[in-house]
Design a protein around this motif. Structure first.
Motif, PDB file in Angstrom:
ATOM      1  N   LEU A  37       4.244  72.583  84.550  1.00 30.84           N
ATOM      2  CA  LEU A  37       4.919  73.386  85.566  1.00 30.84           C
ATOM      3  C   LEU A  37       3.991  74.497  86.041  1.00 30.84           C
ATOM      4  N   PRO A  38       4.063  74.861  87.314  1.00 29.06           N
ATOM      5  CA  PRO A  38       3.216  75.956  87.803  1.00 29.06           C
ATOM      6  C   PRO A  38       3.702  77.301  87.251  1.00 29.06           C
ATOM      7  N   LEU A  39       2.830  78.287  87.310  1.00 27.54           N
ATOM      8  CA  LEU A  39       3.191  79.609  86.802  1.00 27.54           C
ATOM      9  C   LEU A  39       4.339  80.238  87.589  1.00 27.54           C
ATOM     10  N   SER A  40       4.567  79.774  88.814  1.00 28.24           N
ATOM     11  CA  SER A  40       5.690  80.299  89.592  1.00 28.24           C
ATOM     12  C   SER A  40       7.037  79.942  88.958  1.00 28.24           C
ATOM     13  N   ALA A  41       7.062  78.917  88.111  1.00 29.79           N
ATOM     14  CA  ALA A  41       8.296  78.546  87.411  1.00 29.79           C
ATOM     15  C   ALA A  41       8.706  79.626  86.412  1.00 29.79           C
ATOM     16  N   LEU A  42       7.750  80.460  85.996  1.00 32.95           N
ATOM     17  CA  LEU A  42       8.088  81.560  85.092  1.00 32.95           C
ATOM     18  C   LEU A  42       9.068  82.532  85.749  1.00 32.95           C
ATOM     19  N   ALA A  43       9.006  82.654  87.077  1.00 31.01           N
ATOM     20  CA  ALA A  43       9.946  83.539  87.770  1.00 31.01           C
ATOM     21  C   ALA A  43      11.374  83.036  87.619  1.00 31.01           C
ATOM     22  N   SER A  44      11.585  81.733  87.817  1.00 31.53           N
ATOM     23  CA  SER A  44      12.949  81.212  87.666  1.00 31.53           C
ATOM     24  C   SER A  44      13.387  81.239  86.217  1.00 31.53           C
ATOM     25  N   MET A  45      12.454  81.006  85.290  1.00 35.54           N
ATOM     26  CA  MET A  45      12.806  81.114  83.877  1.00 35.54           C
ATOM     27  C   MET A  45      13.192  82.555  83.540  1.00 35.54           C
ATOM     28  N   GLY A  46      12.490  83.506  84.138  1.00 35.13           N
ATOM     29  CA  GLY A  46      12.810  84.910  83.912  1.00 35.13           C
ATOM     30  C   GLY A  46      14.176  85.282  84.452  1.00 35.13           C
ATOM     31  N   VAL A  47      14.522  84.751  85.620  1.00 40.89           N
ATOM     32  CA  VAL A  47      15.842  85.025  86.198  1.00 40.89           C
ATOM     33  C   VAL A  47      16.938  84.444  85.303  1.00 40.89           C
ATOM     34  N   ILE A  48      16.744  83.219  84.855  1.00 38.77           N
ATOM     35  CA  ILE A  48      17.739  82.590  83.974  1.00 38.77           C
ATOM     36  C   ILE A  48      17.891  83.393  82.693  1.00 38.77           C
ATOM     37  N   ALA A  49      16.771  83.791  82.105  1.00 44.03           N
ATOM     38  CA  ALA A  49      16.818  84.564  80.862  1.00 44.03           C
ATOM     39  C   ALA A  49      17.473  85.925  81.083  1.00 44.03           C
ATOM     40  N   ALA A  50      17.162  86.578  82.205  1.00 45.37           N
ATOM     41  CA  ALA A  50      17.739  87.896  82.481  1.00 45.37           C
ATOM     42  C   ALA A  50      19.249  87.809  82.707  1.00 45.37           C
ATOM     43  N   VAL A  51      19.695  86.806  83.459  1.00 47.19           N
ATOM     44  CA  VAL A  51      21.131  86.639  83.706  1.00 47.19           C
ATOM     45  C   VAL A  51      21.855  86.356  82.393  1.00 47.19           C
ATOM     46  N   THR A  52      21.273  85.509  81.569  1.00 52.61           N
ATOM     47  CA  THR A  52      21.876  85.193  80.273  1.00 52.61           C
ATOM     48  C   THR A  52      21.994  86.450  79.421  1.00 52.61           C
ATOM     49  N   LEU A  53      20.952  87.257  79.410  1.00 53.02           N
ATOM     50  CA  LEU A  53      20.953  88.477  78.609  1.00 53.02           C
ATOM     51  C   LEU A  53      21.953  89.498  79.141  1.00 53.02           C
ATOM     52  N   VAL A  54      22.052  89.630  80.453  1.00 52.63           N
ATOM     53  CA  VAL A  54      23.009  90.581  81.042  1.00 52.63           C
ATOM     54  C   VAL A  54      24.439  90.172  80.721  1.00 52.63           C
ATOM     55  N   LEU A  55      24.740  88.877  80.843  1.00 54.44           N
ATOM     56  CA  LEU A  55      26.090  88.413  80.508  1.00 54.44           C
ATOM     57  C   LEU A  55      26.371  88.599  79.017  1.00 54.44           C
ATOM     58  N   GLY A  56      25.357  88.378  78.191  1.00 52.71           N
ATOM     59  CA  GLY A  56      25.509  88.611  76.760  1.00 52.71           C
ATOM     60  C   GLY A  56      25.790  90.079  76.459  1.00 52.71           C
ATOM     61  N   PHE A  57      25.123  90.971  77.172  1.00 54.15           N
ATOM     62  CA  PHE A  57      25.378  92.402  76.979  1.00 54.15           C
ATOM     63  C   PHE A  57      26.801  92.785  77.372  1.00 54.15           C
ATOM     64  N   ARG A  58      27.338  92.115  78.402  1.00 57.56           N
ATOM     65  CA  ARG A  58      28.737  92.397  78.774  1.00 57.56           C
ATOM     66  C   ARG A  58      29.688  92.029  77.642  1.00 57.56           C
ATOM     67  N   VAL A  59      29.443  90.892  76.994  1.00 55.63           N
ATOM     68  CA  VAL A  59      30.280  90.491  75.866  1.00 55.63           C
ATOM     69  C   VAL A  59      30.075  91.460  74.700  1.00 55.63           C
ATOM     70  N   LEU A  60      28.826  91.850  74.458  1.00 61.73           N
ATOM     71  CA  LEU A  60      28.532  92.783  73.371  1.00 61.73           C
ATOM     72  C   LEU A  60      29.207  94.126  73.595  1.00 61.73           C
TER      73      LEU A  60
END
Length: 173
Positions: A37-60
């Motif tokens: 995968l190109p390095l630009s895929a890291l941006a979408s991986m970062g968005v997915i990880a950030a959204v997951t973490l933000v939703l997790g913080f809401r539950v926490l």
């Protein structure tokens, strides 16, 4: 929902690595580009990880007592499933790109400026981050045992699951 098991994720990494190694070997023999995968895929991986973490913080936050209203159990379940999906996707990406690098090892000395290895290393780092965030969000979605619950039935419950599921007769399995 069962918790993430590190050994299962390790098996996913190993299997994806074997497939990545085999596909890269075939691509090299067929004079095709390296399947990375190109390095630009890291941006979408970062968005997915950030959204997951933000939703997790809401539950926490709800779990730790910052409650203005009742937490939607469907939201908590979706957050938990998203954390698991993040961990499994990270394991697949980590394994695949590790397999590609393993197949590229003989060529490293002849191609010192190989950008494929840097891309694969970046994707492996992104995979490790996604697996870590999956474990963190799963931990956020756990509720502590309540005072009146017995230790066996209350431990390991998540906010979404609430313990064991009923069987066909309506009793607990």
């Amino acid at each position: 929902m069962t918790p993430l098991k590190p050994w299962v994720l390790s098996i996913v990494v190993v299997l994806a690595g074997i497939v990545g190694l085999a596909v890269n070997a075939y691509a090299q023999r067929a004079s095709m580009p390296t399947p990375v995968l190109p390095l630009s895929a890291l941006a979408s991986m970062g968005v997915i990880a950030a959204v997951t973490l933000v939703l997790g913080f809401r539950v926490l936050r709800w779990r730790t007592g910052h409650r203005k209203r009742m937490l939607d159990p469907i939201f908590a379940a979706r957050t938990l499933v998203l954390g698991h999906a993040c961990a499994y996707a990270g394991a697949v990406l980590l394994g695949w790109h590790a397999g590609v690098i393993a197949d590229q090892i003989p060529f490293l000395s002849s191609r010192a400026d190989n950008p494929v290895v840097l891309q694969a290393l970046g994707m492996m780092a992104g995979g490790v981050v996604m697996v870590t965030i999956g474990f963190i969000v799963e931990r956020f979605c756990r509720i502590p045992p309540e005072d009146g619950d017995d230790a066996e039935g209350a431990s390991g419950r998540d906010v979404a699951g609430g313990g064991r599921a009923p069987d066909a007769e309506g009793g607990l399995a």
